[in-house]
Design a protein around this motif. Structure first.
Motif, short mmCIF file in Angstrom:
data_model
loop_
_atom_site.label_atom_id
_atom_site.label_comp_id
_atom_site.label_asym_id
_atom_site.label_seq_id
_atom_site.Cartn_x
_atom_site.Cartn_y
_atom_site.Cartn_z
N THR A 135 2.08 9.78 -5.18
CA THR A 135 2.63 11.05 -4.73
C THR A 135 3.68 11.55 -5.70
O THR A 135 3.71 12.74 -6.05
N LYS B 35 0.83 -1.19 0.00
CA LYS B 35 0.00 0.00 0.00
C LYS B 35 0.87 1.25 0.00
O LYS B 35 0.62 2.20 -0.74
N GLN B 36 1.89 1.20 0.83
CA GLN B 36 2.78 2.36 0.90
C GLN B 36 3.46 2.60 -0.44
O GLN B 36 3.62 3.75 -0.86
N TYR C 176 -9.26 11.95 -4.11
CA TYR C 176 -7.86 12.35 -3.98
C TYR C 176 -7.69 13.30 -2.82
O TYR C 176 -6.79 13.18 -2.01
N GLU D 153 1.11 4.25 -2.74
CA GLU D 153 0.91 5.65 -2.38
C GLU D 153 2.09 6.48 -2.86
O GLU D 153 1.93 7.59 -3.36
N HIS D 154 3.26 5.88 -2.71
CA HIS D 154 4.46 6.56 -3.15
C HIS D 154 4.40 6.85 -4.65
O HIS D 154 4.76 7.95 -5.10
N LEU E 5 -7.94 6.42 -1.83
CA LEU E 5 -6.88 6.67 -2.80
C LEU E 5 -7.05 5.75 -4.00
O LEU E 5 -6.98 6.17 -5.16
N HIS E 6 -7.28 4.51 -3.66
CA HIS E 6 -7.49 3.54 -4.71
C HIS E 6 -8.71 3.90 -5.56
O HIS E 6 -8.67 3.90 -6.79
N GLN F 34 -4.06 13.98 -1.52
CA GLN F 34 -3.32 14.09 -2.77
C GLN F 34 -3.86 15.33 -3.50
O GLN F 34 -4.53 15.23 -4.52
N CYS G 183 -7.57 11.88 0.60
CA CYS G 183 -6.34 11.28 1.11
C CYS G 183 -5.16 12.19 0.82
O CYS G 183 -4.05 11.74 0.55
#
Lengths: 1274, 144
Positions: A97, A89-90, A482, A93-94, A447-448, A487, A485
């Motif tokens: 970002t 997951k991280q 977005y 996310e990375h 996010l997904h 973004q 979360c």
């Protein structure tokens, strides 16, 4: 359509569903490769994709086919396990970002046009990082135990030549790194041994020794040598770096710096050999093996029956979903492996058949995860082999829904399935369906969901035709996720794209939502200016709830504050400017005393001024000539204003919101070009008008600050929710030139400057005050020619009451002032209502206090007013001239003639002395509105006195029409010297209470007497003392004098009343004019009228005397007679006195009539109104006469019918001539035969009147009733 | 009464000429938990606006004016009625009372025609008649 294999999804599948090679290596090997900035696996990765490997393969069938494309996937042994969910997951996310940061710079650009989006090629519509993201997402799901294609096919053991005891290392490596999963993976896999030789720091001798050892130990086929790092310096620069696309984070040019071209070729060859010589043949063999085994156990009718029976028994057990029930050696796993291997070897027929075989097994076993996995693979196989579309979709659908049924644990799998499904649909151009799949796999994680929604939105653009509404909607949804979360960059990006869809929408809520949120988010990332630009669009949100408006405004001002500068916004929507309210008030030769007078229709003034301004051919032509000489032709059309005098602009501001807003520094934007260079400006005009608003703004600012050639007013005000405010803005030019009003600017809450240009909007024709110049364009209406300053007259009336009672007589002073040094002369005044206002005679005429000055005995006022009343123009004396702040006070008399709301206009014309200007004269226009309340209403009825010929009875009816307020009656006068008036009753009995209350009515009676004796005695009558014409109607204050009605204001007002009230042409001799003078009783409340009226005059003109035939007569005789009828009939002598009241000679015939008046006679039958006959030559008084007679005849006294007849004796018809205004007596006689009461009205007077030689009139008068009582004498 | 959310009449150029929130506001589904309660009106507009695409496709495939439910967003369904002049009556609802909706649309269509007959009404401009509004709301209570 592209062939499935060649579509991007097909390529992806070939890469993703490919054999996995497990890599085991020693730390020294890693070290060797890290010199290049790459790990071992990374070094090999670019060379695992074979475009044209061209290996012949024979699987289940006997036919050979050639494998063209092939891919190997290399993983470290430690990576071959299901990845940790959190870490995955991280990593995702990375990825997001990073992508967001990359886009950051683009955010401040304007949103793209929707047409641009549509014209983009397909691949550019969605950002490229989506592919990467999807890949990463699928990777998080690799190595799950229900699928076989992620299971390693081979194991690559790598040892460096520097390692000690390399042979032992190989053995240790494999033993220490057992296969990670618990039994679902086959431990018996292909092993391959690789020795790495580092050319930089290892010796070739040792390496070759180790290699030969290896070959003897493990077999020569399974061993390879890889020599690397041939470049000593480590600075090889690769054109088209093969690793660049795999590893983007490190600077690409350092990658592989120690690898020469030969090294790369060696690696390539190694991998190709590994794949073609080892892996493919191994898999081929395995497939054949498994196929045989399975055919033996499972294929054929017998085996199937057996299998079913066996399953049935097992299926009764508890619902087992654990994957562990199938070990690698179980038949089901074997079949699955067969299928997957066949898939990887591109033998889709075999793969499909084996998948089908186990599908039912899993179904019966209720192993749903395995079931779904197989369905998924079937779907892919159908797709890639380009078989039935329907089947593939059905399979994916089943797989997806089965995964979803598993709940949370299956969601990740469902996700991958969905992604593949969507890709599959996209490859087939079914974008709409793909979008709905993306929508279904949104899941709960924001996010997904955001990424999936965004992908869905791009699908909608790709559909033919593009579904832009859906595109926008999904972008907005995605953006919200977005944002949720954090973004923000992505959120802005999506909203920005959405704006291009919603840019011109009229769906108010949508528009507000988008612009408000994107504005907020821009503020979060620090782009305040862009934020403000977007937020501006939501300010006009009157339809939103109050709370929403407050939020909008608060955030907007917060952001504006953060920007720390004043924004100037053209076309700011807060407040809204009502352009139709724009009104320009300026003064050229027409000046206005007050605001109210400026708003009056020009036509009223023009009609008023018609006869006082110089006429066209004399005065006007002169100054026109002058003007044309002085000015270029162009200016003739523009409006003229005078330097030093302000031009006023009225503009309405409206607050569309429910919240009150404060608006400050509202001022006009003007341009003034001075005369010296105006010609130049005229030439430039066309180009300057086409300039953009920004440029002209600058021009303004410069003009405003540079020369202060004009001054502007600034207005501050606060608009409550929904309020409107009409604002008066002024500009005062101080120099000659051309003044242009360009627009208006204001400050909103001290931070935002709104600018509105007038030119951009068509100014309504109504706004131009110069109505005479109809050809003016809107721009010209705001353009003024400023001329040299001129004297300007200011005028006002002191203490003009706004409310007063009808009849109120006031003394007012008109004050005129000229502030400039140059004198003005030739003043004239014209008043629209001479009935209300009358100018006094001379300056400051009053010596005694009003109203006492009007009273009798004040000799100075008895002077008759000699001004010509026919024209209402009042010319001030020639010597009146004004200059230098001197003021002229001129008396004015005001009398409220009739009740109602009265607009008084008056205009003062004046001429300038010794000013050489295009303007020779100016007019001052004043306008006042009076509210006149009703007060006393009088009506008079005059009837001839039955007994006296010269006297008449007057009944005066007074009604107090006022709502409140008592009046005292002061005096009643008749106008003129002809009529003397006297009281019939004592004053006290007329009105005991002394004042007339509101609503009270009163009747009182007077006697008037015609003072004219005859036509020749006129002079004598005139000399009668005037006191005869007045009656005092009050008892207290006996010493108080009566008002003199011939004094100037009263007399002049009476004149105008006369002309207003009655027929102006025919002045009939037999009319009386009355003036009733009253005053307000002390006791009445003063609230209605602010200052108490002193006297009220009520004029009643043309009161005609009823029955004023040219004749009046009376029958004189005894009233009662005693007679002895036994002796004789009674003869009674009567005398008729006839007076000719007219001016002409009349001849009268008296006809007596012995018959009783018959009820059927035509005169009586018709009743009253229609009883008269129209005789053309008869005057109007005649009609009245016969009317009265007729009505009298209609109802004869009842006693008459019973009375015995009498006969007229003596003359039955007599004709006499009567001189004008003289009297004749005619003897008459009747004979009565019996006692009774007799009505002696049965006679007629036929008269013929010849006033002049030509005109004659005639008529008939019926006799009056005259009762005679005859009694039998005793 | 069923949960009906939003009724909009969309003119020919996709401009809303009449809007009414009728019935009690529909529940928001979990995916939109990020939208606040007061944003419901906006969400409704978004859904209806997005459905225009589908209407565009569907309207020419049938001769019937009532297109039934054309689009859905989670629990919310969009039903559409297209008049001959291509004015779209769109209803966002979550009940499945198709007959009621059909009658509702037909009656509103009649009202709309009456509005059109008004010589002072410019076709395509916003309907501001309060009488129309009351009638529509009454119809919504009756049929939905």
């Amino acid at each position: 359509m592209v062939e499935p294999v060649n579509s991007s999804f097909g390529k992806m599948l070939l890469e993703e569903v490919s054999p996995v090679v497990m890599v085991l290596c020693t730390p020294l090997v890693e070290e060797t490769f890290l010199k290049n900035g790459l790990s071992f696996v990374e070094t090999l990765k670019p060379f695992c994709n074979f475009r044209n490997i061209d290996v012949p393969v024979r699987t289940s069938s006997d036919q050979l086919y050639r494998l063209k494309k092939f891919t190997l996937r290399l993983f470290y042994a430690s990576d071959i396990r299901q990845p940790n969910v959190e870490v995955a997951k991280q990593r995702l996310e990375h990825v997001i970002t990073q992508a967001g940061e990359k886009d950051f710079q683009d955010l401040k650009f304007d949103p793209p046009q929707i047409t641009d989006i549509l014209s983009n090629p397909e691949s550019e519509i969605a950002p490229s990082w989506f592919q990467y993201y999807n890949k990463e997402l699928i990777r998080t799901l690799s190595f799950s135990d229900h699928e076989a294609f992620d299971h390693p096919v081979a194991c690559l053991l790598v040892v460096s030549s520097k390692d000690e005891e390399p042979i032992n290392k190989f053995v240790d490596l494999f033993n220490s790194n057992r296969l990670p999963t618990d039994g679902t993976m086959d431990p018996n896999i292909l092993k391959h041994y690789l020795l790495v030789h580092d050319n930089q720091d290892a010796t070739t001798e040792r390496t070759s020794k180790v290699l030969s050892e290896m070959r003897s130990q493990f077999g020569s086929n399974e061993c390879n040598l890889l020599c690397t790092n041939s470049s000593k310096e480590g600075n090889v620069d690769h054109q088209a770096n093969p690793w660049a696309s795999f590893k983007s984070s490190v600077s690409a040019d350092k990658l592989g710096c120690a690898l020469t071209g030969d090294d790369i070729v060696e690696i390539k060859d190694l991998m190709q050999e590994f794949a073609s010589r080892h892996i493919i043949p191994y898999m081929e063999q395995k497939v054949r093996e498994l196929n045989q085994q399975i055919s033996a156990t499972r294929k054929g009718f017998r085996n199937q029956i057996k299998n079913l029976w066996w399953r049935k028994g097992k299926g009764d057990g508890p619902d087992v979903t654990k994957g562990s029930m199938y070990t690698y050696s179980s038949t089901e796993s074997q079949i699955r492996i067969l299928g997957d291997y066949a898939f990887m070897l591109h033998d889709y027929e075999l793969a499909l058949s084996s998948y089908r075989l186990i599908l039912t097994d899993y179904d019966i076993d209720k192993a749903w995860k395995h079931y779904a996995g197989v369905q998924e693979m079937m779907g892919l196989a159908y797709f890639i082999s380009d078989q039935s579309k329907k089947e593939s979709e059905y399979c994916m659908e089943r797989a997806f829904s089965t995964y979803m049924k598993l709940g949370k644990s299956g969601f990740q799998n469902a996700l991958r399935c969905g992604l593949w499904w969507a890709e599959m649909l996209k490859a087939r151009d079914q974008h709409k369906e793909a979008a709905s799949v993306y929508f279904r796999i949104c899941g709960e994680e924001p996010l997904h969901a955001a990424v999936m929604l965004e992908q869905a939105s791009y699908c909608f653009v790709l559909t033919k035709p593009a579904m832009l509404h859906k595109y926008g909607f999904h972008l907005v949804l995605s953006g919200d996720h977005y944002k949720n979360c954090d973004q923000v960059n992505h959120a802005i990006r999506t909203y920005k794209s959405a704006i291009s869809v919603y840019k011109s929408t009229t769906w108010s809520h949508i528009k507000d939502h988008i612009y408000f949120h994107i504005g907020q988010w821009y503020a979060i990332v620090g782009m305040h200016d862009v934020a403000v630009r977007n937020m501006l669009k939501v300010l006009d949100c009157g339809y939103q709830s109050k709370a929403t408006q407050e939020i909008f405004l608060r955030d907007f001002f917060d952001i504006v504050k953060k920007t720390g500068m004043k924004h100037e916004v053209v076309g700011l929507k807060l407040p809204v400017i009502n352009m139709s309210s724009l009104q320009v008030i300026y003064e050229d030769h027409r000046t206005y005393a007050s605001q109210a007078s400026a708003l009056v229709e020009e036509s009223i003034w023009q009609s008023l001024e018609d006869d006082i301004i110089p006429s066209l051919n004399s005065g006007k032509s002169n100054w026109l000539e002058l003007q044309s000489k002085l000015l270029p032709k162009k200016y003739k059309e523009s409006n003229v204003c005078v330097a030093g005098e302000s031009v006023k602009v009225d503009l309405e501001f409206k607050n569309p919101l429910l919240i009150s807003t404060s608006i400050t520094s509202v001022s006009l934007i003007c341009e003034l070009t001075t005369n010296s260079d105006d010609l130049k400006l005229v030439d430039n005009e066309p180009s300057s008008s086409s300039l953009g608003p920004e440029i002209s703004t600058e021009h303004n600012q410069v003009t405003t600050s540079g020369f202060s050639s004009f001054t502007l007013s600034e207005v501050d005000f606060t608009l409550g929710g929904g309020e409107k405010n009409l604002v008066r803005l002024t500009v005062t030019p101080s120099e000659e030139g051309i003044l242009k009003i360009v627009g208006v600017r204001w400050e909103l809450s001290g931070s935002i400057v709104g600018v509105h240009y007038f030119q951009s909007v068509p100014v309504k024709a109504k706004t131009a005050r110069g109505r005479r110049k109809n050809k003016l364009t809107p721009t010209d209406a705001l353009k003024f020619l400023v001329i040299k300053s001129l004297p300007r007259l200011e005028g006002s009336i002191d203490h003009l009451p706004e409310k007063l009672y009808a009849g109120d007589l006031r003394y007012l002073v008109l004050e005129l002032r000229n502030k400039s040094e140059s004198p003005i002369k030739n003043l004239k005044m014209k008043i629209s209502h001479p009935r209300f206002l009358s100018p006094g005679n001379h300056e400051e005429e009053l010596t005694t206090e009003f109203p006492d000055c009007l009273k009798k005995g004040d000799e100075q006022n008895i002077v008759q007013h000699e001004t010509n009343r026919t024209s209402s123009v009042f010319a001030f004396p020639k010597d009146v001239s004004l200059q230098g702040d001197r003021s002229l006070r001129w008396p004015l008399w005001l009398r409220a003639a009739i009740p109602g709301t009265i607009s008084l206009y008056y205009t003062i014309y004046y001429e300038m002395e010794n000013v050489s200007s295009i303007m020779k004269y100016r007019t001052l226009r004043m306008h006042y509105t009076l509210q006149v309340l009703p007060s006393l209403q009088t009506s008079f009825e005059i009837t001839p006195s039955p007994s006296r010929l010269q006297e008449f009875l007057v009944r005066m009816d007074i009604v107090n029409r006022a709502n409140s307020g008592c009046f005292q009656i002061h005096q009643l006068s008749t106008v003129g010297c002809r009529w003397g008036i006297s009281l019939l009753q004592p004053v006290d009995t007329i009105l005991p209470s002394k004042s007339l209350l509101a609503g009270q009515a009163l009747s009182c009676f007077f006697m008037i007497k015609d003072c004219r004796k005859s036509g020749t005695e006129d002079e004598e009558i005139m000399s009668l003392p005037p006191s005869q014409t007045d009656v005092k109607l009050f008892t207290q204050d006996d010493d108080e004098k009566l008002f003199d009605i011939v004094s100037s204001p009263l007399a002049s007002f009476h004149d105008s009343e006369r002309s207003c009230q009655g027929p102006s042409v025919q002045v009939s001799p037999n009319t009386v004019d009355f003036i009733l003078i009253s005053r307000l009783a002390k006791s009445s409340s003063p609230s209605v009228v602010p200052d108490l009226p002193k006297i009220l005059t009520h004029h009643s003109c043309h009161n005609s005397i009823r029955s004023s035939s040219p004749l009046s007569w009376s029958l004189d005789g005894p009233q009662t007679i005693h007679h002895d009828f036994l002796t004789s009939l009674c003869e009674i002598k009567l005398k008729m006195v006839i007076r000719n009241t007219s001016e002409g000679l009349s001849s009268v015939t008296i006809n007596t009539n012995d018959c009783l008046p018959d009820a059927a006679a035509p005169t009586s039958s018709s009743g009253n109104q229609s009883g008269w006959r129209y005789v053309p030559t008869v005057t109007e008084e005649m009609k009245l006469t016969s009317d009265v007679m007729g009505s009298r005849l209609g109802k004869p006294p009842s006693s008459m019918e019973s009375s015995p007849p009498f006969i007229w004796s003596g003359l039955s018809s007599t004709k006499v001539q009567i001189q004008p205004l003289s009297t004749t007596e005619i003897p008459l006689q009747i004979s009565v035969f019996s006692p009774g009461i007799y009505d002696l009205s049965s006679y007629k007077l036929n008269w013929e009147l010849s006033e002049h030689e030509s005109a004659t009139s005639s008529g008939t008068c019926q006799g009056y009733p005259y009762y005679l009582t005859v009694l039998q004498s005793e | 009464m069923a949960n009906t959310a939003c009724f909009i009449i969309v003119g020919r150029n996709d401009i809303p000429i009449y809007e009414a929130e009728v019935g009690s506001a529909a529940k928001l589904t979990p995916i939109l938990s990020i939208w606040q309660r007061e944003d419901a009106a906006q969400l409704h507009q978004f859904i209806l606006h997005a459905a225009l695409d589908v209407v565009q496709d569907l309207a020419w495939t049938t001769s019937a004016m009532f297109l039934k439910s054309v689009d859905r967003f989670n629990d919310l369904v969009v039903s559409v009625y297209v008049t001959a002049g291509h004015t779209r009556l769109m209803l966002l609802h979550d009940s499945r009372n198709e007959d009621g909706i059909k009658s509702f649309f037909q009656e509103v269509h009649e009202l709309y025609i009456k509005i059109l007959l008004n010589p002072l009404y410019l076709p395509g401009s916003r309907i501001t008649s309060s009488h129309f509004d009351t009638k529509v709301r009454a119809l919504a209570r009756k049929y939905l």
